[in-house]
Design a protein around this motif. Sequence first.
Motif, PDB file in Angstrom:
ATOM      1  N   ILE A   1       0.825  -1.205   0.000  1.00  0.00           N
ATOM      2  CA  ILE A   1       0.000   0.000   0.000  1.00  0.00           C
ATOM      3  C   ILE A   1       0.864   1.262   0.000  1.00  0.00           C
ATOM      4  N   TYR A   2       2.072   1.164   0.570  1.00  0.00           N
ATOM      5  CA  TYR A   2       2.974   2.320   0.610  1.00  0.00           C
ATOM      6  C   TYR A   2       3.437   2.711  -0.794  1.00  0.00           C
ATOM      7  N   ARG A   3       3.629   1.697  -1.641  1.00  0.00           N
ATOM      8  CA  ARG A   3       3.992   1.960  -3.038  1.00  0.00           C
ATOM      9  C   ARG A   3       2.846   2.680  -3.741  1.00  0.00           C
ATOM     10  N   GLY A   4       1.616   2.262  -3.444  1.00  0.00           N
ATOM     11  CA  GLY A   4       0.439   2.912  -4.025  1.00  0.00           C
ATOM     12  C   GLY A   4       0.303   4.351  -3.584  1.00  0.00           C
ATOM     13  N   ILE A   5       0.590   4.613  -2.301  1.00  0.00           N
ATOM     14  CA  ILE A   5       0.520   5.987  -1.784  1.00  0.00           C
ATOM     15  C   ILE A   5       1.558   6.870  -2.466  1.00  0.00           C
ATOM     16  N   LEU A   6       2.771   6.337  -2.667  1.00  0.00           N
ATOM     17  CA  LEU A   6       3.813   7.095  -3.360  1.00  0.00           C
ATOM     18  C   LEU A   6       3.369   7.440  -4.775  1.00  0.00           C
ATOM     19  N   LYS A   7       2.722   6.486  -5.459  1.00  0.00           N
ATOM     20  CA  LYS A   7       2.243   6.730  -6.820  1.00  0.00           C
ATOM     21  C   LYS A   7       1.155   7.805  -6.833  1.00  0.00           C
ATOM     22  N   ALA A   8       0.311   7.819  -5.794  1.00  0.00           N
ATOM     23  CA  ALA A   8      -0.736   8.849  -5.700  1.00  0.00           C
ATOM     24  C   ALA A   8      -0.107  10.229  -5.558  1.00  0.00           C
ATOM     25  N   PHE A   9       0.911  10.341  -4.715  1.00  0.00           N
ATOM     26  CA  PHE A   9       1.629  11.611  -4.556  1.00  0.00           C
ATOM     27  C   PHE A   9       2.302  12.018  -5.861  1.00  0.00           C
ATOM     28  N   THR A  10       2.903  11.029  -6.548  1.00  0.00           N
ATOM     29  CA  THR A  10       3.595  11.317  -7.814  1.00  0.00           C
ATOM     30  C   THR A  10       2.618  11.824  -8.866  1.00  0.00           C
ATOM     31  N   TYR A  11       1.444  11.196  -8.939  1.00  0.00           N
ATOM     32  CA  TYR A  11       0.409  11.605  -9.901  1.00  0.00           C
ATOM     33  C   TYR A  11      -0.014  13.045  -9.631  1.00  0.00           C
ATOM     34  N   ALA A  12      -0.262  13.355  -8.363  1.00  0.00           N
ATOM     35  CA  ALA A  12      -0.616  14.734  -8.001  1.00  0.00           C
ATOM     36  C   ALA A  12       0.538  15.678  -8.306  1.00  0.00           C
ATOM     37  N   GLY A  13       1.778  15.172  -8.168  1.00  0.00           N
ATOM     38  CA  GLY A  13       2.952  15.987  -8.433  1.00  0.00           C
ATOM     39  C   GLY A  13       3.059  16.436  -9.867  1.00  0.00           C
ATOM     40  N   PHE A  14       2.864  15.518 -10.820  1.00  0.00           N
ATOM     41  CA  PHE A  14       2.989  15.955 -12.217  1.00  0.00           C
ATOM     42  C   PHE A  14       1.730  16.641 -12.722  1.00  0.00           C
TER      43      PHE A  14
END
Length: 400
Positions: A193-206
């Motif tokens: 789930i931590y990998r998924g959270i990082l991807k969510a932050f990355t998506y919001a980032g770009f």
Amino acid sequence: MERQKQSAPNMKFAGAFSVACVLFGSHAGGGFATGNQATQYYVQYGWTAPFMAVLAMALLTLTIRECMIMYNSRGLGSYKELFQNLYHPFDKLSILFDIYFYTMVLCAVGAVIAGAASLLSKTYTIPYAYSVLSIGAILLALTIYGAAMVSKASTVMSMGILASCAVIFMMGINAKLPEISTIFAVRESSSSIYRGILKAFTYAGFQSVVIPTMISCGRSLKSKKEVSRSMMIAFVINSIALVLSVIMLLGWYAEYKAAGEATLPSLFITKQLGKPYVYWAYNISLFLCFISTGVTTIYGFVEKFEKMKVLSGIKKVIIRRIIVSSFIMSLSMGISMAGLDKIIKYGYGYMGYLGIAIIIVPFLTVGYYKNRKYLKEKYDSSSNETNQQLNVSFAENAEF
């Protein structure tokens, strides 16, 4: 008088809704419609995908909320001033957003060319390199001679792709209901789930590349309450669209992955649905949406750089425009040769990480603190000077 009082809330809601729709239109473009972004950032990680998509939209809309509050309350005039205020007293760090923004836009244009070229290759079996050259030539010609026309038609093109996607999402989910139910029942996942959270932050980032557009459109919002309302609407409509996309793609993931169709998964799904009219409506709308996005983005670059000192010796505007357009197009076409998958994975991914560091985290921490402090001080100051009702209402609504 009474009618005016009744219409005021409606006008405020209409203003908040229109700003929310700008964010929706910016997010739900060609990149969203292909299904590639959703696959790479959510779907491949399993049943948590819809929840991570909602998290990403929450992060994005909360960040833009702080941006607009800071921008409007201080009467700022550009995104550069916004980031100088955020980073103050380290104002020069605002150059980080310039680096992020221009790199992200070049990646976006590269993704547009790669996406349109992939579409041509899969639909008409044209070699990818020739497709890239063809799309580049079309974009260059339209940027120089037809940008105004494409800009006017962009809303129609966007509505076409959104209507097509809505039909595809409903049909695609319905066709794979058993598979989707199984994924959620057994909590099928390929990562933590931590990998998924990082991807969510990355998506919001770009996705934060839309900030300059959003603060410009958000000038019409006159209070903290209106900004919050607008971003709540944006959160809801963007989350619904993204979650529907993710759920549909989850049901089809094993199939389009096995077929090697992860570059344009939504195109693969429309073909499998066996509805030619849906397939061609989506195909044409997606292509036009790519072209529209590419032209308007490149034209924004051209308008900014055609007045550079280095080109001041060239008197004819059209020549300056051709030079700038050609330079930008060359860079973007070079990026597009990496392919849509790699641009979204690496280009968007690395810019997403940078966005987390220089936009998402700073605005949700330092930006939030500065906004709260500034509005409180502004209210306290106005209360000391006068006890008029206008200043009392500021305490309730955080009027700018």
